[in-house]
Motif scaffolding. Structure first.
Motif, mmCIF file in Angstrom:
data_model
loop_
_atom_site.group_PDB
_atom_site.id
_atom_site.type_symbol
_atom_site.label_atom_id
_atom_site.label_comp_id
_atom_site.label_asym_id
_atom_site.label_seq_id
_atom_site.Cartn_x
_atom_site.Cartn_y
_atom_site.Cartn_z
ATOM 1 N N PHE A 32 0.839 -1.205 0.000
ATOM 2 C CA PHE A 32 0.000 0.000 0.000
ATOM 3 C C PHE A 32 0.878 1.261 0.000
ATOM 4 O O PHE A 32 0.674 2.192 -0.786
ATOM 5 N N VAL A 33 1.875 1.240 0.885
ATOM 6 C CA VAL A 33 2.746 2.411 1.038
ATOM 7 C C VAL A 33 3.601 2.623 -0.218
ATOM 8 O O VAL A 33 3.771 3.751 -0.692
ATOM 9 N N LEU A 34 4.095 1.525 -0.786
ATOM 10 C CA LEU A 34 4.938 1.653 -1.981
ATOM 11 C C LEU A 34 4.129 2.152 -3.182
ATOM 12 O O LEU A 34 4.636 2.872 -4.033
ATOM 13 N N ARG A 35 2.829 1.781 -3.217
ATOM 14 C CA ARG A 35 1.964 2.278 -4.291
ATOM 15 C C ARG A 35 1.801 3.793 -4.171
ATOM 16 O O ARG A 35 1.880 4.518 -5.155
ATOM 17 N N LEU A 36 1.600 4.248 -2.942
ATOM 18 C CA LEU A 36 1.474 5.698 -2.734
ATOM 19 C C LEU A 36 2.774 6.412 -3.085
ATOM 20 O O LEU A 36 2.766 7.505 -3.658
ATOM 21 N N ALA A 37 3.894 5.778 -2.727
ATOM 22 C CA ALA A 37 5.202 6.371 -3.034
ATOM 23 C C ALA A 37 5.376 6.498 -4.544
ATOM 24 O O ALA A 37 5.857 7.525 -5.043
ATOM 25 N N GLY A 38 4.937 5.466 -5.259
ATOM 26 C CA GLY A 38 5.032 5.487 -6.717
ATOM 27 C C GLY A 38 4.166 6.587 -7.314
ATOM 28 O O GLY A 38 4.575 7.314 -8.214
ATOM 29 N N ARG A 39 2.948 6.713 -6.750
ATOM 30 C CA ARG A 39 2.006 7.711 -7.252
ATOM 31 C C ARG A 39 2.544 9.131 -7.041
ATOM 32 O O ARG A 39 2.314 10.027 -7.836
ATOM 33 N N ALA A 40 3.292 9.302 -5.932
ATOM 34 C CA ALA A 40 3.844 10.629 -5.633
ATOM 35 C C ALA A 40 5.157 10.864 -6.381
ATOM 36 O O ALA A 40 5.716 11.951 -6.311
ATOM 37 N N GLY A 41 5.652 9.830 -7.052
ATOM 38 C CA GLY A 41 6.922 9.972 -7.759
ATOM 39 C C GLY A 41 8.117 10.070 -6.823
ATOM 40 O O GLY A 41 9.127 10.704 -7.146
ATOM 41 N N LEU A 42 8.024 9.446 -5.647
ATOM 42 C CA LEU A 42 9.154 9.487 -4.716
ATOM 43 C C LEU A 42 10.349 8.760 -5.318
ATOM 44 O O LEU A 42 10.189 7.738 -5.988
ATOM 45 N N GLY A 43 11.540 9.258 -5.048
ATOM 46 C CA GLY A 43 12.764 8.566 -5.459
ATOM 47 C C GLY A 43 12.912 7.283 -4.660
ATOM 48 O O GLY A 43 12.209 7.062 -3.667
ATOM 49 N N LYS A 44 13.858 6.444 -5.099
ATOM 50 C CA LYS A 44 14.073 5.157 -4.452
ATOM 51 C C LYS A 44 14.342 5.295 -2.951
ATOM 52 O O LYS A 44 13.778 4.576 -2.137
ATOM 53 N N GLY A 45 15.230 6.234 -2.624
ATOM 54 C CA GLY A 45 15.624 6.402 -1.226
ATOM 55 C C GLY A 45 14.461 6.848 -0.363
ATOM 56 O O GLY A 45 14.248 6.340 0.738
ATOM 57 N N ALA A 46 13.678 7.795 -0.877
ATOM 58 C CA ALA A 46 12.543 8.310 -0.112
ATOM 59 C C ALA A 46 11.475 7.234 0.050
ATOM 60 O O ALA A 46 10.856 7.098 1.107
ATOM 61 N N ALA A 47 11.259 6.447 -0.996
ATOM 62 C CA ALA A 47 10.271 5.362 -0.916
ATOM 63 C C ALA A 47 10.707 4.339 0.134
ATOM 64 O O ALA A 47 9.890 3.829 0.903
ATOM 65 N N TYR A 48 11.996 4.062 0.173
ATOM 66 C CA TYR A 48 12.529 3.105 1.156
ATOM 67 C C TYR A 48 12.313 3.646 2.573
ATOM 68 O O TYR A 48 11.871 2.928 3.471
ATOM 69 N N ARG A 49 12.618 4.910 2.771
ATOM 70 C CA ARG A 49 12.467 5.521 4.110
ATOM 71 C C ARG A 49 11.008 5.487 4.554
ATOM 72 O O ARG A 49 10.709 5.211 5.717
ATOM 73 N N LEU A 50 10.112 5.777 3.610
ATOM 74 C CA LEU A 50 8.684 5.785 3.933
ATOM 75 C C LEU A 50 8.230 4.382 4.343
ATOM 76 O O LEU A 50 7.558 4.193 5.365
ATOM 77 N N ARG A 51 8.631 3.403 3.550
ATOM 78 C CA ARG A 51 8.242 2.028 3.856
ATOM 79 C C ARG A 51 8.794 1.591 5.211
ATOM 80 O O ARG A 51 8.087 0.979 6.019
ATOM 81 N N LEU A 52 10.058 1.906 5.458
ATOM 82 C CA LEU A 52 10.698 1.502 6.712
ATOM 83 C C LEU A 52 9.958 2.111 7.908
ATOM 84 O O LEU A 52 9.651 1.422 8.885
ATOM 85 N N ALA A 53 9.646 3.401 7.808
ATOM 86 C CA ALA A 53 8.997 4.082 8.928
ATOM 87 C C ALA A 53 7.631 3.479 9.223
ATOM 88 O O ALA A 53 7.298 3.175 10.380
ATOM 89 N N VAL A 54 6.825 3.300 8.178
ATOM 90 C CA VAL A 54 5.472 2.771 8.387
ATOM 91 C C VAL A 54 5.556 1.334 8.899
ATOM 92 O O VAL A 54 4.834 0.923 9.807
ATOM 93 N N ASP A 55 6.475 0.555 8.324
ATOM 94 C CA ASP A 55 6.658 -0.847 8.722
ATOM 95 C C ASP A 55 7.040 -0.941 10.205
ATOM 96 O O ASP A 55 6.466 -1.736 10.966
ATOM 97 N N GLU A 56 7.979 -0.120 10.630
ATOM 98 C CA GLU A 56 8.424 -0.182 12.028
ATOM 99 C C GLU A 56 7.303 0.226 12.989
ATOM 100 O O GLU A 56 7.113 -0.400 14.030
ATOM 101 N N LEU A 57 6.577 1.276 12.632
ATOM 102 C CA LEU A 57 5.502 1.733 13.516
ATOM 103 C C LEU A 57 4.378 0.700 13.568
ATOM 104 O O LEU A 57 3.843 0.397 14.640
ATOM 105 N N ALA A 58 4.033 0.131 12.412
ATOM 106 C CA ALA A 58 2.971 -0.884 12.380
ATOM 107 C C ALA A 58 3.415 -2.154 13.111
ATOM 108 O O ALA A 58 2.634 -2.758 13.854
ATOM 109 N N THR A 59 4.676 -2.547 12.926
ATOM 110 C CA THR A 59 5.200 -3.729 13.631
ATOM 111 C C THR A 59 5.116 -3.511 15.132
ATOM 112 O O THR A 59 4.757 -4.417 15.895
ATOM 113 N N ASN A 60 5.423 -2.306 15.544
ATOM 114 C CA ASN A 60 5.360 -1.983 16.966
ATOM 115 C C ASN A 60 3.936 -2.109 17.519
ATOM 116 O O ASN A 60 3.725 -2.609 18.621
#
Lengths: 157, 103
Positions: A32-60
């Motif tokens: 879901f998050v990577l789809r939004l990142a793609g839609r926003a045209g985020l670069g690879k690094g920014a998409a990775y950071r977004l995924r990591l942040a959401v993943d860590e918070l959701a895992t928590n």
């Protein structure tokens, strides 16, 4: 080219994902998050950071919030030309990630460190903006990752 | 998202090769392999991560677990990690006790 009309359009198309609070649902959240990142045209690094942040918070939320019990996580996302804003909501006991953050302690031997709080530290250092509120029995974390290399003031057509 | 884990011995090095994504869901597979690797008693445990496109803090927990499992004189190497993965390792300060190498 981004115009005001585009931004209004993007604001209308916010997306919502509601999943059970299980480890098995983390992959759905990532997609879901990577789809939004793609839609926003985020670069690879920014998409990775977004995924990591959401993943860590959701895992928590899964591991420590609901403590393995039943629960749900709602992820809302909004993508625009400047980046992606995600809101993560859950009904677990109140928990402010900023207070639960555990910066790495280089002096402490690895085996004695708590990695859980470190996940939150990773999340908070991966985003450009973060806020938390506890409202109506729900934890609400909002995070933003900005697009890399985006011109803050694109030329008008 | 899947993670494939393989284990082999090359001389005095136990090699663990990971491909896929290392997160809370997949890290237990890595954990099991670490236990096996620790039992081999080689002087080096090399974890090849070039094929890992994503690693969450669950992967860090596995690396800490590896450090706990092997003897004090065993070197743990992480080889070929992509930049965001090695950044995550450095953020945790694990690069002080694990050798991070490009190849």
């Amino acid at each position: 080219m981004t115009t005001v009309t585009d931004m209004v359009e993007l604001a209308r198309t916010s997306a919502v994902l509601e999943v059970p609070a299980t480890v098995g649902a983390l992959g759905d959240i990532a997609s879901f998050v990577l789809r939004l990142a793609g839609r926003a045209g985020l670069g690879k690094g920014a998409a990775y950071r977004l995924r990591l942040a959401v993943d860590e918070l959701a895992t928590n939320v899964v591991m420590h919030g609901y403590r393995g019990g039943d629960g749900r996580i709602t992820v809302r996302g909004r993508s625009g030309p400047g980046g992606v804003r995600i809101t993560i909501e859950d009904a677990a006991p109140a928990f402010d990630p900023v207070e639960g953050r555990l910066p790495p302690a280089p002096g402490v031997p690895p085996q004695d460190r708590r990695i859980g709080g470190l996940g939150i530290h990773l999340a908070l250092t991966s985003v450009d903006e973060f806020s938390y509120v506890y409202r109506d029995g729900r934890n609400i974390s909002t995070l933003t990752v900005k697009a890399e290399g985006t011109d803050p003031c694109p030329p008008r057509p | 998202m899947p993670l494939s884990v393989s284990l082999s011995i090359e001389g005095d090095t136990t090699v663990i090769e990971l491909t896929g994504e290392l997160d809370a869901k997949t890290a237990p597979d890595f954990h099991q392999t670490i236990e096996k690797a620790a039992g081999h008693g080689t002087s080096t445990v090399e974890i090849r991560m070039a094929g890992v496109g994503y690693m969450a803090s669950a992967g860090l927990r596995s690396l800490v677990f590896a450090q706990q499992k092997v003897a004090n004189n065993v070197t743990i190497k992480v080889v070929g990690a992509i930049e965001p993965v090695s950044r995550t390792i450095r953020t945790a300060g694990l690069d002080r006790s694990i050798v991070l190498s490009d190849e």
